[in-house]
Enzyme design. Structure first.
Site, PDB file in Angstrom:
ATOM      1  N   ARG A 105      -7.722 -11.998 -14.530  1.00 51.84           N
ATOM      2  CA  ARG A 105      -7.224 -10.842 -14.799  1.00 51.84           C
ATOM      3  C   ARG A 105      -6.148 -11.201 -15.985  1.00 51.84           C
ATOM      4  NH1 ARG A 105      -6.533  -5.977 -11.930  1.00 51.84           N
ATOM      5  NH2 ARG A 105      -5.529  -5.281 -13.591  1.00 51.84           N
ATOM      6  N   ARG A 163      -1.073   2.736 -15.132  1.00 56.83           N
ATOM      7  CA  ARG A 163      -1.767   2.915 -14.110  1.00 56.83           C
ATOM      8  C   ARG A 163      -1.546   4.209 -13.461  1.00 56.83           C
ATOM      9  NH1 ARG A 163      -2.966  -1.011  -8.861  1.00 56.83           N
ATOM     10  NH2 ARG A 163      -4.463  -1.671 -10.482  1.00 56.83           N
TER      11      ARG A 163
HETATM   12  N1  NVA Z   1     -10.663   1.738  -5.966  1.00 57.73           N
HETATM   13  C1  NVA Z   1      -9.272   1.285  -5.644  1.00 57.73           C
HETATM   14  C2  NVA Z   1      -9.196  -0.364  -6.503  1.00 57.73           C
HETATM   15  C3  NVA Z   1      -7.813  -0.869  -6.476  1.00 57.73           C
HETATM   16  C4  NVA Z   1      -7.563  -1.951  -7.319  1.00 57.73           C
HETATM   17  C5  NVA Z   1      -8.265   1.984  -5.971  1.00 57.73           C
HETATM   18  O1  NVA Z   1      -8.467   2.809  -6.951  1.00 57.73           O
HETATM   19  O2  NVA Z   1      -7.400   1.965  -5.145  1.00 57.73           O
HETATM   20  N1   CP Z   2      -7.507  -5.415  -8.455  1.00 58.99           N
HETATM   21  C1   CP Z   2      -6.029  -4.775  -8.604  1.00 58.99           C
HETATM   22  O1   CP Z   2      -6.298  -3.806  -9.641  1.00 58.99           O
HETATM   23  O2   CP Z   2      -5.078  -4.940  -7.742  1.00 58.99           O
HETATM   24  P1   CP Z   2      -3.863  -4.289  -7.677  1.00 58.99           P
HETATM   25  O3   CP Z   2      -4.004  -2.851  -7.187  1.00 58.99           O
HETATM   26  O4   CP Z   2      -2.880  -4.995  -6.849  1.00 58.99           O
HETATM   27  O5   CP Z   2      -3.080  -4.421  -9.037  1.00 58.99           O
END
Ligand code: NVA
Ligand code: CP
Length: 305
Positions: free
Chosen positions: A291, A103
């Site tokens: 998920r 991430r």
């Molecule tokens: N668009 C949001 C999604 C979070 C799961 C973000 O990138 O913060």
């Molecule tokens: N939807 C999702 O990716 O949630 P988190 O940011 O909590 O991982």
């Protein structure tokens, strides 16, 4: 060549549908002795440069249930957080681990990790894409439509962000009819829109008014107005997105059987009303659970090569 999951473009429509089938099967097998353990003796890293709740938990639980060791690395506590290059991180992780979910911010970091790794890389959210979430959303829709995804009508309300981009690729891949209602200046990136349209299936339309997108939709979905990394813009965005709340009045324009999805976390009273997200049309908890199942199917697919 090592297989990666950087965006939905890494899957063919057939592979995507097979993956969803397998996810449903793993959902059914959960907790049973015949549940597969393809990660036995293996380690899967979960490398986080942004906050996470669902992604972290679903990967940790998923790796564990597949028989492997989940290794969560919060980047700021590692040398990556002190400037070690992502390329070196890729080479190092490849010597210890059998896969990595990542991430991050710029999508180019996912690409750089994948280019330099000899283990599968999964995009666990970048500034431009959130493909794992789309797998879960598609499984949730399929559970509602008795398996139909082709020509499902989806309304996206709000920001043209990483989730919107991933919805567009899903539309192009599977033949969804997607209408996105975005305020001026917050539309999806034109190059991603063009790539999704070039995939040749379904349709993608950008409109201004939420009412226009929602009319007749079978799925209504939205996301936060300020994504991770955009905290400084939150006040300006709240102003720009006024009128883009998915509330009961808006949901009434959708198909009577329409469901509401949200990747979460949600801000009740901003992009969605409490009445909708906590109401009978909402499927957000199934979506969050899914998920786990889709990512297990994904890791199994990638590890088997
Ligand atoms: N668009 C949001 C999604 C979070 C799961 C973000 O990138 O913060
Ligand atoms: N939807 C999702 O990716 O949630 P988190 O940011 O909590 O991982």
């Amino acid at each position: 060549m090592t297989a990666h999951f950087r965006t939905l473009k890494d899957l063919t429509p057939t592979q995507l549908l097979q993956l969803l089938d397998r996810a449903s099967e793993l959902k059914r097998l959960r907790g049973k002795p015949e549940h597969p353990r393809p990660l036995e003796g293996k380690t899967w890293a979960i490398l986080l440069e942004k906050a996470s709740t669902r992604t972290r938990i679903s990967f940790e639980v998923g790796v564990h249930e597949l028989g492997g060791l989940p290794l969560t690395l919060v980047a700021r506590d590692t040398q990556l957080g002190r400037g070690e290059p992502i390329e070196d991180t890729a080479k190092m992780l490849s010597r210890y681990c059998h896969g990595v979910a990542f991430r991050t911010f710029e999508h180019s970091r996912v690409e750089a990790l994948a280019e330099n790794a000899t283990i599968p890389v999964i995009n666990a959210l970048s500034d431009d894409y959130h493909p794992c979430q789309l797998l879960a959303d598609l499984l949730t829709i399929r559970e509602e439509t008795q398996g139909r995804l082709y020509e499902v009508r989806v309304a996206w309300i709000g920001d043209g962000n990483n989730m919107a981009h991933s919805w567009m690729l899903a539309a192009g891949l599977l033949g969804l009819h997607l209408k996105l209602a975005c305020p001026e200046g917050f539309e999806p990136k034109p190059e991603i829109l063009a790539a999704a349209r070039a995939m040749g299936r379904g349709s993608i339309e950008i409109v201004r008014r939420p009412e226009e997108a929602v009319r007749g939709a079978e799925v209504v979905t939205t996301d936060v107005w300020a994504s991770m990394g955009q905290e400084d813009e939150a006040a300006r965005r709240r102003e720009a997105f006024a009128g883009y709340c998915v509330d009961a009045k808006l949901m009434k324009l959708a198909d009577p059987s329409a469901i509401f999805l949200h990747c979460l976390p949600a801000h009740r009273g901003e992009e969605v009303s409490a009445e909708v997200i906590d109401g009978p049309q909402s499927r957000v908890w199934d979506e969050a659970e899914n998920r786990l199942h889709v990512q297990k199917a994904l890791m199994e697919m990638l590890i088997r090569g």
